[in-house]
Enzyme design. Sequence first.
Site, PDB file in Angstrom:
ATOM      1  N   ARG A   8       0.857  -1.181   0.000  1.00 59.39           N
ATOM      2  CA  ARG A   8       0.000   0.000   0.000  1.00 59.39           C
ATOM      3  C   ARG A   8       0.900   1.239   0.000  1.00 59.39           C
ATOM      4  NH1 ARG A   8      -4.252  -0.414   4.831  1.00 59.39           N
ATOM      5  NH2 ARG A   8      -5.039   1.497   3.858  1.00 59.39           N
ATOM      6  N   HIS A   9       0.343   2.369  -0.380  1.00 59.15           N
ATOM      7  CA  HIS A   9       1.038   3.656  -0.254  1.00 59.15           C
ATOM      8  C   HIS A   9       1.346   3.938   1.219  1.00 59.15           C
ATOM      9  CE1 HIS A   9      -2.750   5.082   1.363  1.00 59.15           C
ATOM     10  NE2 HIS A   9      -3.323   4.395   0.389  1.00 59.15           N
ATOM     11  N   ASN A  15      -6.018   8.807   5.544  1.00 56.84           N
ATOM     12  CA  ASN A  15      -5.913   7.665   6.473  1.00 56.84           C
ATOM     13  C   ASN A  15      -5.942   8.172   7.910  1.00 56.84           C
ATOM     14  OD1 ASN A  15      -3.504   5.867   4.403  1.00 56.84           O
ATOM     15  ND2 ASN A  15      -5.708   5.581   4.521  1.00 56.84           N
ATOM     16  N   ARG A  60      -1.146   9.669  -3.566  1.00 50.35           N
ATOM     17  CA  ARG A  60      -0.516   8.965  -2.441  1.00 50.35           C
ATOM     18  C   ARG A  60       0.382   7.808  -2.887  1.00 50.35           C
ATOM     19  NH1 ARG A  60      -6.094   8.424  -2.418  1.00 50.35           N
ATOM     20  NH2 ARG A  60      -7.102   6.420  -1.999  1.00 50.35           N
ATOM     21  N   GLU A  81      -7.771   3.165  -6.163  1.00 49.28           N
ATOM     22  CA  GLU A  81      -8.567   2.548  -5.094  1.00 49.28           C
ATOM     23  C   GLU A  81     -10.028   2.380  -5.518  1.00 49.28           C
ATOM     24  OE1 GLU A  81      -8.927   0.509  -3.084  1.00 49.28           O
ATOM     25  OE2 GLU A  81      -8.556   1.154  -1.027  1.00 49.28           O
ATOM     26  N   HIS A 147      -3.488   0.305  -3.351  1.00 48.75           N
ATOM     27  CA  HIS A 147      -4.426   0.636  -2.273  1.00 48.75           C
ATOM     28  C   HIS A 147      -5.032  -0.627  -1.666  1.00 48.75           C
ATOM     29  CE1 HIS A 147      -4.393   4.802  -3.855  1.00 48.75           C
ATOM     30  NE2 HIS A 147      -4.230   4.177  -5.011  1.00 48.75           N
TER      31      HIS A 147
HETATM   32  O1  F6P Z   1      -9.315   3.647   4.151  1.00 49.44           O
HETATM   33  C1  F6P Z   1      -8.407   3.433   3.130  1.00 49.44           C
HETATM   34  C2  F6P Z   1      -9.078   2.796   1.951  1.00 49.44           C
HETATM   35  O2  F6P Z   1      -8.120   2.570   0.964  1.00 49.44           O
HETATM   36  C3  F6P Z   1     -10.248   3.630   1.354  1.00 49.44           C
HETATM   37  O3  F6P Z   1      -9.832   4.604   0.430  1.00 49.44           O
HETATM   38  C4  F6P Z   1     -11.108   2.554   0.747  1.00 49.44           C
HETATM   39  O4  F6P Z   1     -12.414   2.962   0.504  1.00 49.44           O
HETATM   40  C5  F6P Z   1     -10.990   1.462   1.790  1.00 49.44           C
HETATM   41  O5  F6P Z   1      -9.681   1.547   2.309  1.00 49.44           O
HETATM   42  C6  F6P Z   1     -11.236   0.066   1.256  1.00 49.44           C
HETATM   43  O6  F6P Z   1     -11.332  -0.835   2.333  1.00 49.44           O
HETATM   44  P1  F6P Z   1     -12.759  -1.405   2.765  1.00 49.44           P
HETATM   45  O7  F6P Z   1     -13.261  -2.129   1.540  1.00 49.44           O
HETATM   46  O8  F6P Z   1     -12.454  -2.325   3.903  1.00 49.44           O
HETATM   47  O9  F6P Z   1     -13.660  -0.267   3.131  1.00 49.44           O
END
Ligand code: F6P
Length: 194
Positions: A8-9, A15, A60, A81, A147
């Site tokens: 990941r970044h 975050n 990022r 992402e 991501h």
């Molecule tokens: O919170 C970081 C992130 O990369 C968000 O940008 C993204 O929506 C999420 O994680 C994805 O994870 P999850 O599917 O568990 O919400």
Amino acid sequence: PRPILLTRHGESRDNVRGRIGGDSVISDTGELYARKLANFVEKRLKNEKAASIWTSTLQRTILTASPIAGFPKIQWRALDEINAGVCDGMTYEEINKNMPDEYESRKKDKLRYRYPRGESYLDVIQRLEPVIIELERQRAPVVVISHQAVLRALYAYFADRPLKEIPHIEMPLHTIIEIQMGVTGVQEKRYKLM
Ligand code: F6P
């Protein structure tokens, strides 16, 4: 055999604030990771002239890659992402409070749930197909800086994890997952840099 390094970044400003999606820059902690990652990659891939660094098109990941010297960098929109649609920029708490039905639907079926005007995990898995084809074709090592949701899907493909597990795979920040594809199958190493 050539390794694929997944990470990941570095920690982003969003975050820190608990906000999903967006296109924020990395925090000071995230910048520290970027420097440690560069150090690691430059050592690990020292004699790998044809290696390359793949990022998403979001700041990022590009900022996380920026201290790495000596390898070409390629941006893929397919590595962006998961698109959270109308929920982009919100915290999970805000989604729960303002759109409780959406929150519940996602909790019930995280794999298939599609954010209004956004994507589902299944959508992400589908758009990753060309990336996977290209990764399989590479003869040299690749560092993929992407991501959480995208890396869950990529990792599941290489580690042969079932579809239904994908949205729940642990994908911590500041950790490199090294995947080696050999004749006996896939081997995995993890490096937690901070
Ligand atoms: O919170 C970081 C992130 O990369 C968000 O940008 C993204 O929506 C999420 O994680 C994805 O994870 P999850 O599917 O568990 O919400």
